[in-house]
Design an enzyme around this catalytic site. Structure first.
Site, PDB file in Angstrom:
ATOM      1  N   CYS A   1      18.830  -6.803  -4.630  1.00  7.80           N
ATOM      2  CA  CYS A   1      18.406  -8.170  -4.936  1.00  7.80           C
ATOM      3  C   CYS A   1      17.647  -8.807  -3.786  1.00  7.80           C
ATOM      4  CB  CYS A   1      19.618  -9.023  -5.300  1.00  7.80           C
ATOM      5  SG  CYS A   1      20.313  -8.564  -6.884  1.00  7.80           S
ATOM      6  N   HIS A   2      18.228  -8.781  -2.581  1.00  9.51           N
ATOM      7  CA  HIS A   2      17.549  -9.426  -1.458  1.00  9.51           C
ATOM      8  C   HIS A   2      17.535  -8.556  -0.213  1.00  9.51           C
ATOM      9  CE1 HIS A   2      19.315 -12.612  -4.062  1.00  9.51           C
ATOM     10  NE2 HIS A   2      18.047 -12.963  -4.084  1.00  9.51           N
ATOM     11  N   GLY A   3      17.881  -7.253  -0.376  1.00 10.47           N
ATOM     12  CA  GLY A   3      17.684  -6.301   0.706  1.00 10.47           C
ATOM     13  C   GLY A   3      18.772  -6.222   1.754  1.00 10.47           C
TER      14      GLY A   3
END
Lengths: 286, 188, 438
Positions: free
Chosen positions: B152-154
């Site tokens: 999703c956001h690494g």
């Protein structure tokens, strides 16, 4: 004050009088009221009886009857057959876990990888696995008749556990004057039925009762009890009726206990309010 | 009729004992307050998880089902639970880290059971905003961390599930669990 | 609200509020409302009803957080509430028994209004709003009983919705539109749930109007005589707030006996069986509070006529202020009216009793008797016809004519005159002519 009491009694009578059930067009033997440990406003379930009744359910009734609203963990809930204060979390209750692990049937699930049905042993979170996967399979195995689910049986019949006891002990040989009795059914004096179309005897003496699709399920000591209590048909019937009453109303013990506390509180509170009311109105001519 | 002020007559003139009369009102009000509190509790408690939900509050699992180097995801309290059977290489990589460099310092030993460091049990929910991280063995970071990656956001987690890179503030949570046998665990 | 208020805001906050939204002033006017000082316990049922409405709304909203209104899930969700939700059994039993308690209170409240002439001028609109509340209560209770989706829920819904099918020409189309399918089915349940959630708030709004309409002329009282001076009244608070509170606590004792010790006594065992469209129960009965109307509906063999009789039976309630021609308000001073009213109450109870039975059930079991028309004279059918006939006669014949032909007792001059004396002892010096209403 007296007038108010009279009004309350009238209201109660109004309500109870109108709640009288309709008279049946069919006949059944008058229901005998049994002695139950849970009768009356202070009656509670007898845990030993619930355990014996559960054994009867497991070994006899569960061959045909599901009990879809009872999970294994419910057996360990307060008021239940295997409740123990040592295990407030019923997931830890060893009896519950053992019953779930040793249940004769497995839970059917869909395998997430293949999409095919797979089976696993039940855990305490599961429902007591039913004998048949659905109603159609149940009917097919029982000559077209559907053995009713037992979770609410005691609540869904007039007389509740008295009725269940009466059915379980009400099987009799078919009376001599009955001709062309329906095949695959059994005469039971407690089962509501109208035998007049089969009766060849005196029209004013039609036997009470009817034909039930269930064969007599109990025999003397078909189930033996670990606590050594008697296991005649009447005893087995009484114990399983008590268990089924618990299954339909597992909160009864808690409900009555809270109810008693509430009535005591309300009695005191009403008294306080009454004196408060009299104190306020003391100097008003009314 | 509109102007009747009968309320004033509520205060009688020849009160024999005002404090005694007030007492009954205080007693009644106190009893009422107690009753309200008692009846309020069921209405508050009904929002707490119900019995069928609580029945799923703990699960048991046989970890011997998980092959070496593999991970199984199990449903625990309606969320994913990672049961990972770590290789010696993964364990070594986790032990070699200087924990003072970590955003959420924790030794690998504190995240496993003594003598069972090959088994890593984690709640599979990214501590950033709740997505489920994937185990990619470090494909995206040249094997430096070797653990999970949240798409999703690494966020990047290492072989002990600790946060190394990305926006997540905390390590993947280790739930409360016990070994009830040689290879069986009870979570929750 | 039209009265000059004595409220003077004391603090800065009170002044700020009073200039913008005078709720404190409004509340004080309600609490200080001059109420006749001779109200007896029959007058506490208004407060009891408000309590019941509050209880039903609170428990209902909480139940709706756990209930699944789909036909597939409704029965299971009720079992989930009873078995799994913390104290779900308590909240459910309070709600189901609360509905019955609500109707016990409303029937007593209505009979009080009839006996003391509270429906007479200038309180006709108060009475009409009350009748509207009663009608809405019946609709709410009917929708609510369908929600558990048990056998009685389903089949009761089927019977009542089929009433609409009796309307000539457009009946079947209306019935299909109402249930949303070929018969009572999943769409019916969903819409009944929505309406069941909505109507109690309609009732709350009607109750606000009901209290407003009451406060214009002020309360009636057991003598039926208007309030003449300050000394006839006391402030609503604390005199009647505490008295109503005491009455509510006694009422709650009766309520608690049902909830905790016989929670299913007023229900029907068949509703613990999941709805089965293919298996009709042996006896379909509505909840006890609808039984008198059920008896009237079945009393006339023709379906449409039965429906019309049902509508007229309810319509009579609305028409009562104009049917009764008596110049004396309270039946305390109308001894003949009291007797007819007593029979009316008995007729209502008999109709309820008949509604619980089948039309062919015998009144005295085992007694053989001759037939009139299609039924034996010893049958519930004829008993409901006789009681129903009296019900209509009381409204449409007795009320209009009795007022003109009866000789009432002398009515006291004022409320304060007969203080502490029973109405049977006519006070000395009372006017010879009966008190004019108005």
């Amino acid at each position: 004050m007296r007038k108010l009491l009279a009004q309350a009694v009238v209201a109660l009578g109004l309500v109870l009088g109108l709640a009288a059930p309709a008279a049946a067009a069919t006949t059944s033997a008058p229901l005998q009221h049994q002695q139950w440990s849970f009768s009356g406003p202070f009656g509670m379930y007898d845990q030993g009886q619930l355990q014996r009744g559960f054994k009867v359910y497991t070994e006899v009734c569960s061959q045909c009857h599901a009990i879809q609203y009872i999970h294994f963990h419910n057996l360990g809930d307060p008021g239940g057959p295997f409740w123990s204060p040592k295990y407030p979390n019923t997931n830890d209750n060893p009896y519950v876990k053992a019953i779930a692990a040793n249940w004769p049937r497995q839970v059917t699930e869909i395998n997430a990888d293949t999409g095919d049905p797979s089976h696993r042993k039940p855990t305490s979170a599961d429902v007591l696995v039913a004998p048949f996967p659905n109603d159609a399979a149940s009917r097919a195995s029982n000559g077209g008749a559907l053995p009713p689910d037992m979770s609410l049986l005691a609540a869904a019949r007039e007389g509740g556990p008295d009725y269940i006891y009466a059915i379980a002990t009400g099987f009799r040989p078919t009376p001599a004057g009955i001709k062309n009795a329906p095949p695959g059914k059994y005469y039971n004096i407690a089962f509501p039925g109208d035998l007049s179309s089969y009766w060849t005897g005196d029209p004013n003496a039609v036997p009470t009762g009817g034909f039930i699709s269930m064969p007599p399920p109990l025999t003397d000591c078909k189930v033996t009890f670990d606590d050594g209590k008697p296991c005649k048909v009447a005893d087995e019937a009484r114990d399983v009726a008590a268990f089924l009453q618990w299954a339909s109303d597992p909160k009864m013990d808690q409900r009555k206990q809270i109810g008693t506390a509430v009535m005591i509180y309300l009695g005191i509170f009403s008294l306080l309010l009454y004196f408060s009311y009299r104190s306020i109105w003391r100097d008003v001519e009314h | 009729m509109a102007d009747s002020v009968a309320g004033e007559s509520a205060v009688p003139h020849d009160t024999p004992d005002p404090s005694r009369r007030n007492f009954i009102h205080i007693a009644a009000i106190t009893a009422a307050a107690g009753g309200v509190a008692a009846i309020a509790w069921p209405f508050i408690d009904q929002w707490n998880p119900s019995a069928d939900t609580l029945a799923l509050s703990s699960i048991e699992y046989d970890v011997s089902k998980v092959p070496l180097g593999q991970q199984v995801t199990v449903l625990y309290r309606k969320q994913p639970l990672f049961v990972r059977h770590r290789t010696p290489k993964e364990i070594a990589l986790a032990d070699a880290v200087d924990i003072s460099t970590l955003r959420d310092p924790a030794t690998d030993a504190s995240r496993v059971k003594p003598g069972k460091s090959e088994w890593l049990i984690l709640i599979g929910v990214c501590t950033h905003l709740g997505c489920t991280p994937n185990f990619d063995g470090g494909d995206l970071d040249n094997g430096r961390y070797g653990g999970w990656f949240c798409p999703c956001h690494g966020s990047v987690y290492d072989t002990s599930g600790r946060i190394r890179k990305g926006p997540a503030p905390k390590n993947l949570y280790v739930p409360d669990y016990q070994f009830t046998g040689a290879t069986t665990i009870k979570v929750g | 609200m039209s009265e000059h208020s004595h409220y003077e805001p004391q603090t800065a906050i009170e002044r700020w509020l009073d200039a913008r939204l005078p709720i404190v002033r409004f509340s004080k006017e309600l609490l200080d409302f001059p109420t006749p000082k001779n109200l007896n316990y029959w007058w506490t049922f208004g407060g009891i009803l408000a309590f019941c409405l509050g209880v039903q709304i609170v428990t209902g909203i909480v139940l709706a957080m756990h209930y699944d209104p789909s036909a597939a899930g409704a029965f299971d969700s009720v079992q989930h509430i009873m078995r799994d939700v913390n104290y779900g059994w308590l909240i459910r039993y309070i709600h189901s028994n609360g509905a019955s308690m609500f109707f016990v209170a409303v029937y007593i409240h209505i009979f009080r209004g009839i006996y003391y002439g509270s429906y007479k001028a200038p309180r006709e609109l108060l009475w009409l709003i009350g009748a509207a509340i009663y009608l809405t209560m019946m609709a709410t209770a009917f929708f609510g009983y369908v929600l558990p989706w048990g056998q009685m829920s389903f089949w009761g819904a089927k019977v009542i919705t089929s009433i609409f099918g009796a309307i000539p020409v457009i009946g079947p189309a209306i019935m299909t539109w109402l249930v949303g399918s070929f018969t009572v089915d999943a769409p019916t349940l969903n819409r009944f749930f929505s309406l069941h959630y909505l109507l109690p708030f309609v009732i709350a709004g009607l109750v606000a109007l009901h209290i407003w309409a009451l406060h214009v002329p002020g309360n009636n009282n057991p003598t039926g005589v208007n309030v003449k001076s300050k000394s006839d009244t006391v402030a609503f608070h604390p005199y009647y707030t505490v008295k109503d509170g005491f009455a509510v606590s006694l009422f709650v004792i009766m309520f608690a006996i049902f909830v905790f010790f016989m929670p299913e006594a007023l229900g029907h065992v068949d509703n613990n069986i999941p709805a089965n469209p293919l298996a009709t129960p042996a006896h379909i009965v509505p909840e006890w509070y609808l039984l008198p109307y059920y008896a009237i509906l079945r009393a006339i063999p023709d379906k449409l006529s039965g429906v019309i009789a049902l509508a007229v039976a309810i319509g009579c309630l609305f028409a009562l202020p104009w049917l009764d021609r008596s110049r004396v308000r309270s039946m305390r001073y109308r001894p003949q009216a009291r007797i007819y009213f007593a029979f009316f109450v008995v007729a209502c109870l008999i109709l309820g009793y008949c509604g619980a039975h089948e039309p062919d059930d015998q009144i005295i079991p085992g007694l053989a008797a001759f037939n009139i028309g299609d039924s034996s004279i010893n049958s519930m059918a004829w008993l409901s016809r006789i009681a129903g006939l009296y019900y209509f006669a009381w409204f449409l014949l007795i009320n209009p004519f009795l007022g003109l032909r009866e000789t009432p007792l002398p009515v006291p001059d004022s409320i304060s005159t007969p203080v502490l004396s029973h109405p049977a002892a006519a006070p000395a010096g009372a006017a010879a002519a009966p008190e004019k209403k108005g």
